[in-house]
Design a protein around this motif. Structure first.
Motif, PDB file in Angstrom:
ATOM      1  N   GLU A   1       0.836  -1.196   0.000  1.00 11.31           N
ATOM      2  CA  GLU A   1       0.000   0.000   0.000  1.00 11.31           C
ATOM      3  C   GLU A   1       0.874   1.250   0.000  1.00 11.31           C
ATOM      4  OE1 GLU A   1      -3.304  -0.004   0.005  1.00 11.31           O
ATOM      5  OE2 GLU A   1      -3.721  -2.122   0.375  1.00 11.31           O
ATOM      6  N   GLU A   2       0.460   2.237  -0.756  1.00 10.95           N
ATOM      7  CA  GLU A   2       1.217   3.487  -0.824  1.00 10.95           C
ATOM      8  C   GLU A   2       1.318   4.143   0.556  1.00 10.95           C
ATOM      9  OE1 GLU A   2       3.064   4.862  -2.876  1.00 10.95           O
ATOM     10  OE2 GLU A   2       3.152   6.990  -2.393  1.00 10.95           O
TER      11      GLU A   2
ATOM     12  N   ASP B   1       1.228   2.705   3.388  1.00  7.41           N
ATOM     13  CA  ASP B   1       2.144   1.915   4.213  1.00  7.41           C
ATOM     14  C   ASP B   1       3.597   2.230   3.857  1.00  7.41           C
ATOM     15  OD1 ASP B   1       0.053   0.758   5.500  1.00  7.41           O
ATOM     16  OD2 ASP B   1       0.086  -1.102   4.355  1.00  7.41           O
TER      17      ASP B   1
ATOM     18  N   PRO C   1     -10.546  -4.025  12.116  1.00 10.33           N
ATOM     19  CA  PRO C   1     -10.854  -4.948  11.032  1.00 10.33           C
ATOM     20  C   PRO C   1     -10.209  -4.479   9.727  1.00 10.33           C
ATOM     21  CG  PRO C   1     -12.841  -4.199  12.149  1.00 10.33           C
ATOM     22  CD  PRO C   1     -11.730  -3.334  12.616  1.00 10.33           C
ATOM     23  N   ARG C   2      -9.677  -5.392   9.024  1.00  9.84           N
ATOM     24  CA  ARG C   2      -9.116  -5.041   7.728  1.00  9.84           C
ATOM     25  C   ARG C   2      -9.982  -5.717   6.683  1.00  9.84           C
ATOM     26  NH1 ARG C   2      -4.837  -2.687   6.046  1.00  9.84           N
ATOM     27  NH2 ARG C   2      -4.104  -3.070   3.953  1.00  9.84           N
ATOM     28  N   PHE C   3     -10.705  -4.919   5.953  1.00 13.84           N
ATOM     29  CA  PHE C   3     -11.591  -5.482   4.963  1.00 13.84           C
ATOM     30  C   PHE C   3     -10.780  -5.874   3.741  1.00 13.84           C
ATOM     31  CE2 PHE C   3     -14.508  -4.366   7.905  1.00 13.84           C
ATOM     32  CZ  PHE C   3     -14.693  -3.014   8.069  1.00 13.84           C
ATOM     33  N   MET C   4     -11.470  -6.462   2.804  1.00 18.12           N
ATOM     34  CA  MET C   4     -10.771  -6.884   1.592  1.00 18.12           C
ATOM     35  C   MET C   4     -10.006  -5.700   1.000  1.00 18.12           C
ATOM     36  SD  MET C   4     -12.454  -8.475  -1.781  1.00 18.12           S
ATOM     37  CE  MET C   4     -13.119  -6.904  -2.290  1.00 18.12           C
ATOM     38  N   SER C   5      -8.721  -5.867   0.882  1.00 17.56           N
ATOM     39  CA  SER C   5      -7.907  -4.756   0.409  1.00 17.56           C
ATOM     40  C   SER C   5      -7.954  -4.673  -1.112  1.00 17.56           C
ATOM     41  CB  SER C   5      -6.469  -4.939   0.869  1.00 17.56           C
ATOM     42  OG  SER C   5      -5.656  -3.977   0.261  1.00 17.56           O
ATOM     43  N   GLY C   6      -8.047  -3.451  -1.577  1.00 16.13           N
ATOM     44  CA  GLY C   6      -8.048  -3.256  -3.014  1.00 16.13           C
ATOM     45  C   GLY C   6      -6.660  -3.342  -3.605  1.00 16.13           C
ATOM     46  N   GLY C   7      -5.639  -3.333  -2.753  1.00 15.58           N
ATOM     47  CA  GLY C   7      -4.271  -3.398  -3.242  1.00 15.58           C
ATOM     48  C   GLY C   7      -3.814  -2.066  -3.794  1.00 15.58           C
ATOM     49  N   PHE C   8      -2.537  -1.937  -3.916  1.00 21.03           N
ATOM     50  CA  PHE C   8      -1.976  -0.673  -4.381  1.00 21.03           C
ATOM     51  C   PHE C   8      -1.496  -0.810  -5.812  1.00 21.03           C
ATOM     52  CE2 PHE C   8       2.105   1.641  -4.912  1.00 21.03           C
ATOM     53  CZ  PHE C   8       1.552   2.871  -5.131  1.00 21.03           C
ATOM     54  N   GLU C   9      -2.064  -0.036  -6.673  1.00 17.87           N
ATOM     55  CA  GLU C   9      -1.573   0.003  -8.039  1.00 17.87           C
ATOM     56  C   GLU C   9      -0.634   1.187  -8.160  1.00 17.87           C
ATOM     57  OE1 GLU C   9      -2.148  -2.181 -10.388  1.00 17.87           O
ATOM     58  OE2 GLU C   9      -3.321  -3.326  -8.948  1.00 17.87           O
TER      59      GLU C   9
END
Lengths: 247, 174
Positions: free
Chosen positions: B46-47, B49, B98-106
């Motif tokens: 993640e950006e 992060d 809670p960490r929901f489904m992460s969209g990920g970092f593009e």
């Protein structure tokens, strides 16, 4: 360069190095990430002042004064959306000390200040979670993120209603990693922050609009009910330090 | 402990904390930030992060400046701090959050050609430890030994991770 060119180790290694150097170039063109912290820890100790540095400081103070006025105007600039359905407004959650703190807002990256009053703003659910986990007393710290319009619909089992509203998970406000509507980051995580006792924020403030926010929170809250197991590790709001404009 | 890990592999010239006040060290610290941010972007997904990792690295570094013995190795020292923090962070559970489904970092900045884009995606798709080894050795330029010290593993483990890494990259690009 094609994919086929990368089938031997040396070509692949070269491409990896090139990819990294490209990324360094990109990063070099961006605003500094950690310079605020570095300035706070290092440059503040500098004892000698050149005339140019003095002029820069005077200019910075002037900008800070003007900036603080702008920051105080932010909730009203946000327009009607900042008014909560329950009659509360975002302004109502900003106490005088919060506004004073907002006068020294550091550089803003992706909508969130990197520092406020020289203190680092922690971002990202992992980082915030780690800081909460490491917290052994009620020392407060700053966390940044986004309020989402409408908030989160949480299923609140009736069994939880024995808790007072201050310590009910359904009363938490969510500070999201990303702004709502960011298509690339749908479903990102959020930090759940308890509103404090007495309540230090109206729930509507956190759900009226999409807006960046910096909160001061702590664990080991003095008003934790004695019978609530694990309460000392809950993240509890101390104050809303900064509210950005509603999107 | 961070203090112990970053004191490894040093020579005999201590740098006092007061050196941080000198323009030279201050400038050196600041000048390494782009490289550190670039590395962080390959270490975490993640950006936000990545940026947080850089901030955390500098804060840790400033607290432990006394342990920096060789200013010439400042970037390696900072990178080692970042790698250790990234590996620790990975294993830490965010309790109560809670960490929901992460969209990920593009990546916001696409590389100029398809192969570079594919290579970036392939690197990001590597298993964590393999990716760290590949990033440190093949991208940042650490030796195998420096990579092993940073990761807290043996040199043989690093060699194995690197072999796996290149093999998997070829598969992904093939």
């Amino acid at each position: 360069m094609t994919h086929q060119n990368l089938m031997d180790d040396s070509a692949l290694a070269l491409a990896l190095r090139s990819l990294y150097l490209d990324e360094v170039d990109v990063a070099r063109r961006e605003p500094p990430v950690a310079l605020g912290a570095l300035q706070g820890s290092v440059q503040a100790r500098t004892k000698t002042w050149s005339p140019l540095a003095a002029a820069v400081v005077v200019l910075a103070v002037a900008i800070a004064v003007v900036g603080s006025q702008l920051v105080r105007e932010v909730p009203s600039l946000a327009g009607p959306e900042s008014a909560s359905p329950g009659g509360g407004t975002a302004t109502g959650s900003l106490n005088p000390s919060a506004q004073a703190g907002a006068s020294s807002v550091g550089p803003i990256v992706d909508g969130i200040p990197v520092t406020i009053g020289g203190e680092r703003v922690i971002r990202g659910t992992d980082a915030i979670g780690q800081r909460i986990e490491n917290s052994t007393d009620d020392t407060s710290f700053l966390v940044g993120g986004w309020f989402h319009k409408g908030g989160l619909n949480i299923l609140c089992p009736a069994v939880l209603s024995y808790l007072s509203v201050h310590w009910w998970p359904c009363s938490t406000v969510q500070v999201y990693e990303r702004a709502q509507g960011d298509e690339q980051h749908q479903g990102t995580g959020a930090a759940w922050i308890y509103p404090g006792d007495p309540l230090r924020i109206e729930w509507a403030t956190a759900t009226a609009a999409v807006r960046p926010v910096v909160l001061r929170i702590h664990t080991h809250d003095a008003n934790c009910p004695a019978g609530l197991q694990g309460c000392s590790s809950l993240p509890v709001l101390v104050e809303v330090v900064w509210l950005g404009p509603a999107a | 402990m961070q203090a112990e890990m970053i004191g490894e592999n040093v020579d005999d010239r201590p740098v006092s904390s007061r050196d941080a006040e000198t323009p030279r060290l201050r400038d050196a610290l600041a000048s390494h930030e782009p490289a550190l941010l670039a590395t962080a972007r390959f270490l975490v997904h993640e950006e936000a992060d990545a940026r947080d990792l850089v901030q955390q690295t500098y804060e840790t570094a400033l607290r432990h400046l006394d342990e920096l013995r060789d200013q010439e190795k400042l970037l390696a020292w900072l990178t080692t701090i970042a790698v250790r923090a990234a590996l620790r962070r990975r294993t830490a559970l965010a309790r109560l959050i809670p960490r929901f489904m992460s969209g990920g970092f593009e990546p916001r900045y696409a590389a100029p050609d398809d192969t570079a884009i594919a290579l970036r995606a392939a690197v990001r798709g590597l298993p964590d430890r393999v990716r760290v080894a590949v990033v440190l050795h093949h991208m940042v330029g650490f030796t195998v030994r420096e990579t092993a010290v940073a990761m807290g593993v043996t040199e043989n483990t690093v060699k194995s991770e690197l072999k796996t890494g290149l093999s998997q990259l070829r598969e992904k690009l093939g």
